[in-house]
Design a protein around this motif. Structure first.
Motif, mmCIF file in Angstrom:
data_model
loop_
_atom_site.group_PDB
_atom_site.id
_atom_site.type_symbol
_atom_site.label_atom_id
_atom_site.label_comp_id
_atom_site.label_asym_id
_atom_site.label_seq_id
_atom_site.Cartn_x
_atom_site.Cartn_y
_atom_site.Cartn_z
ATOM 1 N N LEU A 32 0.929 -1.256 0.009
ATOM 2 C CA LEU A 32 -0.013 -0.156 0.010
ATOM 3 C C LEU A 32 0.850 1.183 -0.181
ATOM 4 N N ILE A 37 -5.290 2.048 4.708
ATOM 5 C CA ILE A 37 -5.628 0.816 4.790
ATOM 6 C C ILE A 37 -7.143 0.601 4.625
ATOM 7 N N HIS A 40 -7.913 -0.086 1.062
ATOM 8 C CA HIS A 40 -7.323 -1.341 0.651
ATOM 9 C C HIS A 40 -8.568 -2.409 1.215
ATOM 10 N N GLU A 41 -9.260 -2.134 2.381
ATOM 11 C CA GLU A 41 -10.046 -3.033 2.783
ATOM 12 C C GLU A 41 -11.586 -2.952 2.236
ATOM 13 N N THR A 53 -1.184 -5.842 2.349
ATOM 14 C CA THR A 53 -0.913 -4.713 3.261
ATOM 15 C C THR A 53 0.725 -4.565 3.038
#
Length: 73
Positions: A32, A37, A40-41, A53
């Motif tokens: 990343l 984050i 990303h999730e 990650t």
């Protein structure tokens, strides 16, 4: 057909394939960086890449090197 021949030429010689063809390219496995984050999730932002990650990427790097063949199924 001409792009296929270029890619086949590289493959036959153990070279990385050209990344600038209509057959695809510029895909990779990456972390990343300084990205969030939460994005990303919750969002598919990779445009075909495999995103991990940063911690997962560090762990993966213990097992592979640049040029390792990866098969995605």
């Amino acid at each position: 057909p001409s792009e296929y021949r270029i890619l086949r030429y590289d493959l036959d010689r153990g070279l990385p394939p050209s990344q600038n063809t209509s057959l695809g390219g510029q895909l990779g496995i990456h972390g990343l960086g300084a990205g969030d984050i939460k994005v990303h999730e919750s969002v598919n932002w990779t445009e075909g890449c495999i995103a991990l990650t940063n911690e997962q990427l560090v762990e993966l790097a213990k097992w592979v090197v640049v040029g390792t063949r990866v098969v995605v199924r």
